[in-house]
Motif scaffolding. Structure first.
Motif, short mmCIF file in Angstrom:
data_model
loop_
_atom_site.label_atom_id
_atom_site.label_comp_id
_atom_site.label_asym_id
_atom_site.label_seq_id
_atom_site.Cartn_x
_atom_site.Cartn_y
_atom_site.Cartn_z
N ALA A 177 6.04 89.78 28.20
CA ALA A 177 7.14 89.78 27.23
C ALA A 177 7.70 91.18 27.04
CB ALA A 177 6.67 89.21 25.88
N ASP A 231 11.16 91.67 24.70
CA ASP A 231 11.24 90.80 23.52
C ASP A 231 10.06 91.13 22.60
OD1 ASP A 231 11.20 88.78 21.62
OD2 ASP A 231 11.59 87.18 23.07
N GLU A 238 8.32 88.24 20.65
CA GLU A 238 7.35 87.51 21.46
C GLU A 238 6.09 88.34 21.69
OE1 GLU A 238 6.89 85.18 25.72
OE2 GLU A 238 8.89 85.74 25.05
N TYR A 284 4.00 88.03 18.67
CA TYR A 284 3.38 86.72 18.61
C TYR A 284 2.10 86.69 19.45
CZ TYR A 284 2.34 81.87 19.55
OH TYR A 284 1.68 80.67 19.69
#
Length: 98
Positions: A32, A38, A41, A44
């Protein structure tokens, strides 16, 4: 890392799954970041890794605690034996479901 050395026998399979999840999560975070840039992401997947790591740490601490208790019992046994008192210690392991 040999996960089996750090957890109780009954926790080995779960620990292996958590270890695999940790590796997968870190790899996804890396992808990611490198491929997509990103950061949402990335965060996450880092949080998923942290969940796995916390659970692995709990399993490791559980084994350390049991090892400590077994050492203490062994010491009590040896002390009693030194005093001429013959005792027998039986360790009964039960799961939380019993």
């Amino acid at each position: 890392m040999n996960v089996a050395e750090h957890v109780l026998t009954e926790d080995v399979e779960f620990a292996k799954r958590l270890h695999g999840c940790s590796i997968y999560s870190l790899n996804r975070a890396k992808i990611a970041l490198e491929m997509k840039c990103d950061y949402q992401e990335v965060n996450y997947w880092i949080s998923e890794y942290q969940k796995c790591e916390r659970e692995l740490q709990e399993l490791t601490e559980k084994k350390l605690h049991r090892d400590k208790l077994e050492r203490q019992l062994k010491k009590v046994y040896e002390d009693m034996k030194t005093l001429g008192i013959d005792i027998q210690i039986e360790i009964v392991r039960r799961s939380l479901n019993d």
